[in-house]
Design an enzyme around this catalytic site. Structure first.
Site, PDB file in Angstrom:
ATOM      1  N   CYS A 126      48.566  58.238   6.523  1.00 30.16           N
ATOM      2  CA  CYS A 126      49.518  57.145   5.968  1.00 30.16           C
ATOM      3  C   CYS A 126      48.653  55.790   6.450  1.00 30.16           C
ATOM      4  O   CYS A 126      47.794  55.644   6.014  1.00 30.16           O
ATOM      5  CB  CYS A 126      50.944  57.219   6.494  1.00 30.16           C
ATOM      6  SG  CYS A 126      52.007  56.044   5.776  1.00 30.16           S
ATOM      7  N   ASP A 184      52.638  60.933  -4.914  1.00 30.74           N
ATOM      8  CA  ASP A 184      52.858  60.082  -3.678  1.00 30.74           C
ATOM      9  C   ASP A 184      53.174  58.624  -4.690  1.00 30.74           C
ATOM     10  O   ASP A 184      52.247  58.040  -5.110  1.00 30.74           O
ATOM     11  CB  ASP A 184      51.548  59.973  -2.997  1.00 30.74           C
ATOM     12  CG  ASP A 184      51.723  58.928  -1.577  1.00 30.74           C
ATOM     13  OD1 ASP A 184      52.659  58.025  -1.709  1.00 30.74           O
ATOM     14  OD2 ASP A 184      50.955  58.963  -0.828  1.00 30.74           O
ATOM     15  N   HIS A 215      54.190  62.005  -0.475  1.00 35.65           N
ATOM     16  CA  HIS A 215      53.924  61.168   0.816  1.00 35.65           C
ATOM     17  C   HIS A 215      54.143  62.143   1.778  1.00 35.65           C
ATOM     18  O   HIS A 215      55.336  62.500   1.656  1.00 35.65           O
ATOM     19  CB  HIS A 215      54.134  59.727   0.419  1.00 35.65           C
ATOM     20  CG  HIS A 215      53.554  58.898   1.609  1.00 35.65           C
ATOM     21  ND1 HIS A 215      52.370  58.475   1.578  1.00 35.65           N
ATOM     22  CD2 HIS A 215      54.126  58.514   2.645  1.00 35.65           C
ATOM     23  CE1 HIS A 215      52.184  57.655   2.492  1.00 35.65           C
ATOM     24  NE2 HIS A 215      52.976  57.507   3.390  1.00 35.65           N
TER      25      HIS A 215
END
Length: 249
Positions: A126, A184, A215
């Site tokens: 991330c 995502d 994600h």
């Protein structure tokens, strides 16, 4: 391989002390150091388990608290709305150059650590995927694994419309592996295409994977966790590091 995970050090950086969590094999030895960059929540339990898994394969894993200028040492943001809002605010507040000086300080400190053999890699998820990408532009970093890196295609890290990370990808001298979930929403197809095009044009030593995931699919215990993709991602990471740091050519 048994590991120890009880080491915490507050190291000096140009912007103040930064707490670093260390994970390494039990017993004597010097190992390649992996700089592991967290999500916006800092060093949570899932991040600790990621670090332990990598360390157990024969690496010294160093996890910095990326918001050390703004939060007290040991601060962990919760996986809730308040924690998410705070983490996102800080990733746009902290100037991008301070992330780079953190990396330089961490590499310099690890060079003197008894458990480091002087070789370096990076890993991130991330926000941490973006930070690992920036770390790869440090000449000391030989191999980098980036999972669903955010803000690369938008250039918005640090609140700047053009943070320069992607534009500087020609500075990556080592190997880099990019892993994405095709579902995502933070990095849609167009964004992934922009990132890959930049890396291809720069001639980067690149490994690229897109999987049928969302994600944060590595975050165990969360609704979007995918155990099969977690194991696949760890196998890919292990293969990258083994190829660069272990295998004799």
């Amino acid at each position: 391989m048994l590991i120890r995970s009880d080491e915490k050090n507050d190291i000096e950086t140009p912007t103040g002390p930064m707490r670093v969590h260390l994970y390494r094999p039990v017993g004597p030895g010097r190992f390649p150091a992996i700089l592991l960059f967290s999500e916006i929540y800092q060093v949570t339990a899932p991040i600790e388990r990621l670090a332990a898994m990598i360390a157990g394969q024969g690496y010294l894993v160093a996890v910095p608290e990326v918001y050390h200028e703004y939060e007290a040492p040991g601060c962990v943001l919760a996986y809730d709305q308040a924690g998410t809002e705070r983490g996102n605010t800080l990733k746009y507040t902290k100037p991008v150059g301070q992330f780079d000086s953190d990396v330089a300080s961490l590499v310099a400190w690890l060079r003197e650590h008894e458990g480091c053999n002087g070789r370096f890699g990076a890993f991130g998820v991330c926000l941490g995927g973006h930070l690992a990408f920036r770390a790869a532009q440090n000449p000391a970093i030989e191999a980098t694994a980036c999972f669903y890196a955010t803000d690369l295609h938008t250039g918005t890290l640090g609140g700047e419309r053009a943070d320069g990370t992607l534009a500087r990808c020609s500075a990556i001298a080592g190997e880099i592996m990019m892993v994405w979930g095709r579902s995502d929403p933070h990095v849609p197809y167009e964004g992934r295409r922009q990132i890959r095009d930049a890396l291809e044009q720069a001639g980067t030593a690149l490994e690229w994977h897109e999987v049928d995931g969302q994600h944060a699919f590595l975050r165990d215990g969360a609704p979007r966790f995918d155990a099969a993709l977690f194991l696949q991602g760890m196998a890919l990471t292990s293969a990258l590091y083994h190829r660069v740091f272990i295998r004799q050519v």
